[in-house]
Design a protein around this motif. Structure first.
Motif, short mmCIF file in Angstrom:
data_model
loop_
_atom_site.label_atom_id
_atom_site.label_comp_id
_atom_site.label_asym_id
_atom_site.label_seq_id
_atom_site.Cartn_x
_atom_site.Cartn_y
_atom_site.Cartn_z
N THR A 141 17.10 24.48 -35.32
CA THR A 141 17.56 25.86 -35.22
C THR A 141 17.63 26.51 -36.60
OG1 THR A 141 18.79 25.32 -33.21
CG2 THR A 141 19.42 27.35 -34.35
N ILE A 142 17.98 25.72 -37.60
CA ILE A 142 18.02 26.24 -38.97
C ILE A 142 16.61 26.45 -39.51
CG2 ILE A 142 18.73 25.74 -41.36
CD1 ILE A 142 21.08 26.49 -39.40
N ASP A 143 15.72 25.49 -39.29
CA ASP A 143 14.34 25.59 -39.76
C ASP A 143 13.49 24.70 -38.86
OD1 ASP A 143 11.85 25.25 -41.12
OD2 ASP A 143 12.81 25.69 -43.04
N ASP A 144 12.60 25.29 -38.08
CA ASP A 144 11.83 24.52 -37.09
C ASP A 144 10.84 23.53 -37.71
OD1 ASP A 144 9.84 26.27 -37.98
OD2 ASP A 144 9.57 27.25 -36.04
N ARG A 145 10.75 23.49 -39.01
CA ARG A 145 9.87 22.52 -39.68
C ARG A 145 10.59 21.22 -40.01
NH1 ARG A 145 8.39 25.45 -44.91
NH2 ARG A 145 10.64 25.73 -44.78
N ILE A 146 11.89 21.16 -39.74
CA ILE A 146 12.69 19.99 -40.11
C ILE A 146 12.82 19.04 -38.93
CG2 ILE A 146 14.94 19.18 -40.91
CD1 ILE A 146 15.30 21.89 -42.32
N SER A 147 12.53 17.77 -39.17
CA SER A 147 12.73 16.74 -38.17
C SER A 147 13.90 15.85 -38.59
CB SER A 147 11.46 15.91 -37.98
OG SER A 147 11.14 15.23 -39.17
N CYS A 148 14.40 15.10 -37.65
CA CYS A 148 15.60 14.29 -37.87
C CYS A 148 15.37 12.86 -37.41
CB CYS A 148 16.74 14.92 -37.06
SG CYS A 148 18.24 13.94 -37.01
N GLU A 149 15.95 11.95 -38.17
CA GLU A 149 15.87 10.52 -37.83
C GLU A 149 17.24 9.90 -38.07
OE1 GLU A 149 13.80 6.57 -39.83
OE2 GLU A 149 13.06 8.56 -40.37
N CYS A 150 17.68 9.10 -37.13
CA CYS A 150 18.95 8.40 -37.30
C CYS A 150 18.73 7.17 -38.17
CB CYS A 150 19.50 7.97 -35.94
SG CYS A 150 21.06 7.07 -36.09
N LEU A 151 19.50 7.06 -39.25
CA LEU A 151 19.42 5.88 -40.11
C LEU A 151 20.46 4.84 -39.71
CD1 LEU A 151 18.96 7.61 -43.59
CD2 LEU A 151 17.20 6.67 -42.08
N SER A 152 21.65 5.32 -39.34
CA SER A 152 22.73 4.41 -38.95
C SER A 152 23.75 5.18 -38.14
CB SER A 152 23.40 3.82 -40.20
OG SER A 152 24.44 2.93 -39.85
N CYS A 153 24.05 4.68 -36.94
CA CYS A 153 25.05 5.32 -36.11
C CYS A 153 25.42 4.36 -34.98
CB CYS A 153 24.52 6.65 -35.55
SG CYS A 153 25.77 7.64 -34.71
N TYR A 154 26.69 4.30 -34.67
CA TYR A 154 27.14 3.39 -33.63
C TYR A 154 26.44 3.71 -32.31
CZ TYR A 154 30.20 0.39 -30.98
OH TYR A 154 30.67 -0.61 -30.19
N PRO A 155 25.91 2.73 -31.62
CA PRO A 155 26.11 1.30 -31.77
C PRO A 155 25.06 0.58 -32.62
CG PRO A 155 25.07 1.73 -29.67
CD PRO A 155 25.28 3.06 -30.34
N GLN A 156 24.15 1.30 -33.25
CA GLN A 156 23.12 0.68 -34.09
C GLN A 156 23.45 0.97 -35.56
OE1 GLN A 156 19.74 2.50 -32.23
NE2 GLN A 156 19.41 0.73 -30.91
N VAL A 157 24.43 0.26 -36.06
CA VAL A 157 24.90 0.46 -37.43
C VAL A 157 24.07 -0.40 -38.38
CG1 VAL A 157 26.87 0.25 -38.99
CG2 VAL A 157 27.22 1.02 -36.63
N THR A 158 23.45 0.26 -39.35
CA THR A 158 22.68 -0.46 -40.37
C THR A 158 23.29 -0.27 -41.76
OG1 THR A 158 21.21 1.44 -40.67
CG2 THR A 158 20.52 -0.24 -39.06
N ASP A 159 24.30 0.61 -41.83
CA ASP A 159 24.96 0.90 -43.10
C ASP A 159 26.47 0.96 -42.85
OD1 ASP A 159 26.01 1.90 -45.45
OD2 ASP A 159 24.68 3.65 -45.55
N ASP A 160 27.17 -0.08 -43.25
CA ASP A 160 28.61 -0.13 -42.97
C ASP A 160 29.45 0.60 -44.02
OD1 ASP A 160 28.45 -1.94 -45.05
OD2 ASP A 160 29.16 -3.65 -43.89
N THR A 161 28.79 1.34 -44.92
CA THR A 161 29.53 2.14 -45.91
C THR A 161 29.83 3.55 -45.40
OG1 THR A 161 27.56 2.99 -47.04
CG2 THR A 161 28.44 0.84 -47.79
N CYS A 162 29.36 3.86 -44.18
CA CYS A 162 29.61 5.18 -43.62
C CYS A 162 29.72 5.08 -42.10
CB CYS A 162 28.50 6.15 -44.01
SG CYS A 162 26.86 5.72 -43.42
N SER A 163 30.19 6.14 -41.49
CA SER A 163 30.27 6.19 -40.03
C SER A 163 28.90 6.41 -39.41
CB SER A 163 31.23 7.29 -39.58
OG SER A 163 32.54 6.99 -39.99
N CYS A 164 28.12 7.29 -40.03
CA CYS A 164 26.74 7.49 -39.58
C CYS A 164 25.94 8.10 -40.72
CB CYS A 164 26.67 8.37 -38.32
SG CYS A 164 27.21 10.07 -38.54
#
Length: 175
Positions: A141-164
């Protein structure tokens, strides 16, 4: 005295405090309805409705913030960074935003939702699938050229230094 008159009499610090109260109230309402469905119909049904709600709300929220910031059609990652800073929960969660080249990393260092669920002895909210809907929709919605990828978020946590942690790419692959 109407609401405008009342608000116009508040100091800047009082208005900032009020925004924090509004943010906490909104987040509490989000959790209350979710937990009501979760108790009555189970986590899967609650997650279905959470995704449905976020797929619509995130576009509304991003659109209003984009208009408020008067962002151009393609504001890029800098525009996304400014918009992320104004999300309803941005002032009550600890987060960090790092831009490097054509990517932006958004990390929720401390998440009020997961902290509250832990405090109540509840299982963590499995927010990854909802987060993909939420953050992808917000960014597009901000810019239709931007894509998103999850790096770490429960239940697939790959970085325990943050919540997501989320990676946004300008002109990158789609989530």
């Amino acid at each position: 005295m109407n609401n405008y008159e009342l608000l116009s009499r508040l100091s800047k610090d009082e208005l900032i405090d009020l925004i924090e109260i509004y943010s906490k109230n909104w987040l509490a309402m989000d959790g209350v309805w979710f937990q009501s469905v979760e108790r009555k119909l189970g986590m899967d049904e609650a997650m279905f409705h959470d995704k449905e709600a976020w797929s619509r709300f995130t576009v509304i929220e991003a659109g209003r913030i984009r208009k408020f910031l008067q962002l151009p059609e393609h504001p890029g990652l800098e525009g996304l960074k400014e918009a992320l800073k104004l999300r309803y929960y941005a002032n009550i969660n600890d987060d960090e935003i790092i831009i490097s080249g054509d990517t932006l990393i958004y990390r929720a260092v401390n998440c009020r939702v997961q902290t509250a669920r832990k405090r109540k002895g509840m299982e963590f909210h499995p927010c990854r699938s909802v987060g993909i809907v939420e953050y992808s929709g917000f960014a597009k919605t901000i810019d239709d050229r931007i894509s998103c990828e999850c790096l770490s978020c429960y239940p697939q946590v790959t970085d325990d230094t943050c919540s997501c942690s989320w990676k946004f790419t300008l002109d990158g692959s789609v989530c």
